[in-house]
Design a protein around this motif. Sequence first.
Motif, short mmCIF file in Angstrom:
data_model
loop_
_atom_site.label_atom_id
_atom_site.label_comp_id
_atom_site.label_asym_id
_atom_site.label_seq_id
_atom_site.Cartn_x
_atom_site.Cartn_y
_atom_site.Cartn_z
N ILE A 38 0.89 -1.16 0.00
CA ILE A 38 0.00 0.00 0.00
C ILE A 38 0.92 1.21 0.00
CG2 ILE A 38 -1.71 1.30 1.31
CD1 ILE A 38 -2.84 -1.31 0.22
N THR A 39 0.72 2.14 -0.93
CA THR A 39 1.56 3.33 -1.02
C THR A 39 0.71 4.58 -0.79
OG1 THR A 39 2.97 2.22 -2.63
CG2 THR A 39 3.15 4.61 -2.51
N VAL A 40 1.20 5.45 0.08
CA VAL A 40 0.54 6.72 0.38
C VAL A 40 1.48 7.83 -0.06
CG1 VAL A 40 -0.38 8.20 2.19
CG2 VAL A 40 -0.63 5.71 2.38
N LEU A 41 1.01 8.68 -0.98
CA LEU A 41 1.78 9.83 -1.43
C LEU A 41 1.19 11.08 -0.79
CD1 LEU A 41 1.92 8.92 -5.22
CD2 LEU A 41 3.66 8.48 -3.48
N THR A 42 2.04 11.93 -0.21
CA THR A 42 1.53 13.12 0.47
C THR A 42 1.83 14.38 -0.33
OG1 THR A 42 3.53 13.67 1.70
CG2 THR A 42 2.08 11.99 2.66
N SER A 43 1.11 15.44 0.00
CA SER A 43 1.35 16.73 -0.65
C SER A 43 2.68 17.31 -0.21
CB SER A 43 0.21 17.70 -0.35
OG SER A 43 0.10 17.89 1.06
N GLY A 44 3.28 16.77 0.84
CA GLY A 44 4.58 17.21 1.33
C GLY A 44 5.73 16.50 0.66
N ASP A 45 5.47 15.85 -0.48
CA ASP A 45 6.49 15.16 -1.28
C ASP A 45 7.09 13.98 -0.52
OD1 ASP A 45 7.84 14.76 -3.66
OD2 ASP A 45 9.54 16.00 -3.06
N CYS A 46 6.26 13.23 0.19
CA CYS A 46 6.70 12.03 0.90
C CYS A 46 5.94 10.83 0.36
CB CYS A 46 6.43 12.14 2.40
SG CYS A 46 7.43 13.39 3.22
N GLU A 47 6.57 9.68 0.46
CA GLU A 47 5.94 8.43 0.04
C GLU A 47 6.08 7.42 1.16
OE1 GLU A 47 6.84 6.69 -3.91
OE2 GLU A 47 7.30 4.86 -2.78
N LEU A 48 4.96 6.89 1.60
CA LEU A 48 4.93 5.86 2.63
C LEU A 48 4.50 4.55 1.97
CD1 LEU A 48 4.82 4.73 5.56
CD2 LEU A 48 2.43 5.46 5.58
N ARG A 49 5.25 3.49 2.22
CA ARG A 49 4.90 2.17 1.70
C ARG A 49 4.68 1.23 2.88
NH1 ARG A 49 6.31 1.17 -3.71
NH2 ARG A 49 6.87 -0.98 -3.23
N VAL A 50 3.49 0.64 2.93
CA VAL A 50 3.15 -0.35 3.95
C VAL A 50 3.33 -1.71 3.29
CG1 VAL A 50 1.34 -1.27 5.43
CG2 VAL A 50 1.51 1.21 5.06
N GLU A 51 4.29 -2.49 3.81
CA GLU A 51 4.68 -3.74 3.17
C GLU A 51 4.11 -4.99 3.84
OE1 GLU A 51 7.00 -3.94 0.55
OE2 GLU A 51 7.69 -1.87 0.49
#
Length: 142
Positions: A38-51
Amino acid sequence: MNPTGMYPNGYVRFTNKHGQPIGLDGKPGSKAATHIPITVLTSGDCELRVETEAVLQVSAGGHVSFDPESPDVAAPHLVRLARDVITEAEVGRAGDLVIEFESGTKLTVRPDEEYEAWGLVGPQGKRVTCMPGGEIAVWSGE
């Protein structure tokens, strides 16, 4: 995308950087070849990946556990998070990640003994990853 009569839980369109549709036709490979975080892209130019397995606290006392490779049970909640705002994110000593959203939803990802549980990439390539067993690795980027 927002829910419609045909897709009451919303839907996702896959496009390239020019907004053109990407053809995803074909038969998937083996599980190892089709690992889908699951990938979450934020407006703060960050990417979170839940593996690995995660838990969404969706209301007072209501929890939904899901595996990123089969998030069916959590899909309606995950779609709603696309328009939500992250208000707080915290990494615990054991490697657990807790993200709170403006709506009150809370996402918790605990470490996994065998796999990287989650990863965060920030501006200028800074990275934080929960390694197998919960150790936190940090890379400074450029």
